[in-house]
Enzyme design. Structure first.
Site, PDB file in Angstrom:
ATOM      1  N   TRP B 169     -19.776 -10.400 -12.362  1.00  0.00           N
ATOM      2  CA  TRP B 169     -19.453 -10.348 -10.929  1.00  0.00           C
ATOM      3  C   TRP B 169     -20.539 -10.988 -10.085  1.00  0.00           C
ATOM      4  CZ3 TRP B 169     -14.670 -10.053  -9.706  1.00  0.00           C
ATOM      5  CH2 TRP B 169     -13.777  -9.421 -10.581  1.00  0.00           C
ATOM      6  N   ASP B 241     -23.189  -6.053  -3.629  1.00  0.00           N
ATOM      7  CA  ASP B 241     -21.805  -5.755  -3.990  1.00  0.00           C
ATOM      8  C   ASP B 241     -21.839  -4.407  -4.695  1.00  0.00           C
ATOM      9  OD1 ASP B 241     -19.309  -5.509  -5.107  1.00  0.00           O
ATOM     10  OD2 ASP B 241     -19.383  -7.381  -6.256  1.00  0.00           O
ATOM     11  N   LYS B 265     -12.290   1.664  -7.050  1.00  0.00           N
ATOM     12  CA  LYS B 265     -12.973   2.306  -8.174  1.00  0.00           C
ATOM     13  C   LYS B 265     -13.208   3.784  -7.857  1.00  0.00           C
ATOM     14  CE  LYS B 265     -13.716  -2.062  -9.466  1.00  0.00           C
ATOM     15  NZ  LYS B 265     -13.051  -2.749 -10.569  1.00  0.00           N
TER      16      LYS B 265
END
Lengths: 430, 430
Positions: B169, B241, B265
């Site tokens: 990511w 992030d 999440k």
């Protein structure tokens, strides 16, 4: 157990199995006289007679009270969803069809969600008769994101493009395009307060334009294209923002290069934007296009490049299924026409008490703006209507007056009630 | 009436008032032996004894069967939501707290939704102790959209910026930034298969960089920052992030210029992205920034510049409320630590039967990747676990093996069950 009044907060501290709507506890409802759910604002009460009471009578009474609980919501979007869709979503929210989980909990790459998004796409293709040469994308960010995505995908920074501006949304689309290409407004209804659609033959289109852009229905001004212009330019590409009349009537998709629509008017909750794009237009995005605005990325990944708005897509899928069962968009259009005519007829037959400023031939079947001759009564109109459970009738802050948005999911009964109210209001105040 | 087996399709053709979960019909459940809901895949069956059966016994049996209906979902996201949150959402889906409409139907400018988004923001501020100098935005498009938005808002096209890449990511964020500024990878864990976090003192940060970017938890590789580096550059701005560990533990927000996170999440369904940005950083977006990626627009409009993903925000609000009631993020962290330790201890105590490749000090409390020494048994592991209602344990396609994602809403019981299964599986195959 959940037989006492619960605040939203205290609910979380109870055992989940004692929740009033938990199916495991449904049987225990029979012994209760009355249950209040989460009385934060106004209690939703469920009255259950003793188990010995006649079932038929009880059910009829409850049906009546259930209907009375709901309001008629004339909001411009987010707006009504079909009651059957809401009830179905409610029934399977906790455990989707035996999967052991909510749709909100599913991996977007699992077989369960895959079946949901594939059925949603397939049902939408059936509804709009979308050819295989078109890609159907479920994206995020609303039409406002598409205002940028369209030029970023269809042209270079120096390319000329044409915009017809029939209301505030077309104007916003034009202004955003100025960042990414060289757009021209070839017709604007602004001087006439956005009450008209131009004569297509008289349009002066730029032959070098890469596309012609329209907003098919202006939500704020209540102006709707009944026919579509042809793009007389080098590409022949017509692009339409259909956010507020998407799936309200049949559309010949092959007339368009790109159709885009936020879902929250006719086909679902807010949070998902549907883009229908001719596949030969993919793959030409400008270098500086954010990944998430590049149609090709989403096409190649079947809208699963990153995590999509899964629950919103699921809700759209339920709506598509429902619209197909109603008989498809021909039937939907008939219902919408009937509701709109009922409302416009009362306005036009009011001897000027009510006025709709929009030219008759292009009045929207979705958003009906109207004013009162005695404008000082408008606040009272909105207030009195709300008392009778007809809400969100105030016009957009930029135009004033009233606006009744009567999308697919507004029942005929809602428009009938509004029309009766309007006649009464006129009789009282004329 | 809905006493017969219904397919999802035929349901829509029934009267809404006959829906099995319609509160008006709850009483009629008493006379039914068994009802099947929408048996598309696997029927969810509700067994209701005759009204004369002992209420207490019946409820206990039903509670048991209700718990057995749910699976333990180890998906990397979308993932588990707290059961109490789901049940609350279910109870008020059709008519939110007496408003007469679903949250999905509410105007985003109406007082009802305004109360929802304001409470969500206020509860999130309480959870993370977010100072007033920071703006909290509810946006769309996932972290992938933020990969572009961060450079577009924080620097000019020529500005250098620094990225620490500890997994896939972080790498994606870096690559997207290349379109909008001049990013450098100052440290990458790629050569060691993303199993480490760098020593902060040894980092060679560019003193001219406009920000330093990290991915606080790498969902795929299971690597998590336990401490945060300081940005030793001209601005001192650290950007993170936090998609996959947002609200899983306390965070000192003042260490960051921007924190962003997809909700799916730990805090809600997919479809909403939360951005926490220091207000003095607003207003410097590049000229060619799409409106929807400009933080200032959203800050000025309290996330209501256009229609936000209302239902997703509502769900996040329910989760925030729930986390506060659990005792806040200190308590949440304790629970997460306990679950993670349980799992890592079994892996480390397996004499090499199970292996986690990540350096012990930076192992994620959220995503636990592991492999089997006998890798040919991995498919069987996943399959056998699924039979015992533990699903989505297959590792990401890019790394193989297994991955157990154990976010906030994964109950301790789920990890205990997995751990017991792992011991059994080892005993059987060692």
């Amino acid at each position: 157990m959940a037989t006492t009044t619960s605040s939203p907060h205290s609910l979380f501290l109870q055992n989940r199995n004692s929740h009033p709507l938990n199916k495991n506890n449904l049987a225990s409802f029979t012994n209760l006289k009355k249950i209040n759910f989460f009385n934060t604002k106004r209690a939703i009460s469920v009255t259950c007679s003793a188990a010995s009471a006649p079932t038929q009578d009880r059910t009829a009474a409850q049906i009546q009270s259930g209907q009375e609980d709901r309001v008629f919501n004339f909001a411009a979007g987010p707006a009504n969803l079909p009651e059957k869709v809401l009830l179905k979503a409610q029934s399977e929210l906790y455990n989707w069809r035996g999967s052991g989980m909510s749709v909100m909990e599913m991996s977007h790459r699992g077989k369960e969600f895959k079946s949901i998004i594939e059925k949603a796409e397939s049902d939408l293709r059936a509804l709009l008769n979308i050819p295989q040469e078109y890609s159907v994308l479920f994206l995020q960010g609303g039409a406002t994101t598409q205002f940028a995505a369209v030029p970023l995908n269809l042209c270079t920074p120096n390319d000329p493009v044409d915009y017809i501006v029939t209301g505030s949304w077309g104007d916003k689309a034009f202004k955003e395009a100025q960042k990414f290409c060289n757009p021209q407004v070839i017709w604007s209804g602004k001087a006439e307060k956005y009450t008209k659609i131009p004569n297509f033959d008289a349009l002066e289109q730029n032959p070098d334009a890469k596309y012609l852009h329209i907003c098919a229905n202006e939500t704020i001004h209540g102006v709707e294209f009944k026919e579509y212009p042809s793009a007389k330019n080098s590409t022949g590409i017509l692009v339409a923002d259909m956010s507020s009349n998407f799936c309200s009537k049949p559309v010949d998709v092959t007339r368009f290069g790109v159709i885009y629509a936020g879902a929250q008017k006719n086909v679902g909750p807010s949070g998902v934007t549907i883009v229908i794009v001719r596949k030969d237009l993919l793959g030409n995005a400008q270098d500086k296009t954010p990944l998430m605005l590049d149609y090709k990325i989403h096409d190649e990944n079947n809208s699963l490049y990153n995590t999509p708005p899964c629950y919103c897509i699921y809700m759209c899928g339920l709506v598509f299924e429902y619209l197909l069962e109603l008989g498809g968009l021909n039937e939907v259009e008939k219902m919408n026409r009937k509701k709109a005519e009922l409302l416009y007829n009362v306005i036009d037959g009011s001897n000027g008490f009510y006025k709709c400023p929009v030219e008759k031939s292009v009045r929207s079947f979705m958003n009906v703006p109207f004013t009162l001759e005695k404008s000082d009564l408008e606040a009272e109109f909105v207030k009195e209507a709300a008392k009778e459970k007809m809400v969100q009738l105030k016009g957009h802050r930029s135009v004033g007056g009233m606006r009744a948005s009567i999308y697919n999911a507004m029942p005929l009964a809602g428009v009938e009630k509004l029309v009766a109210f309007m006649k009464d209001f006129q009789a009282k105040h004329a």
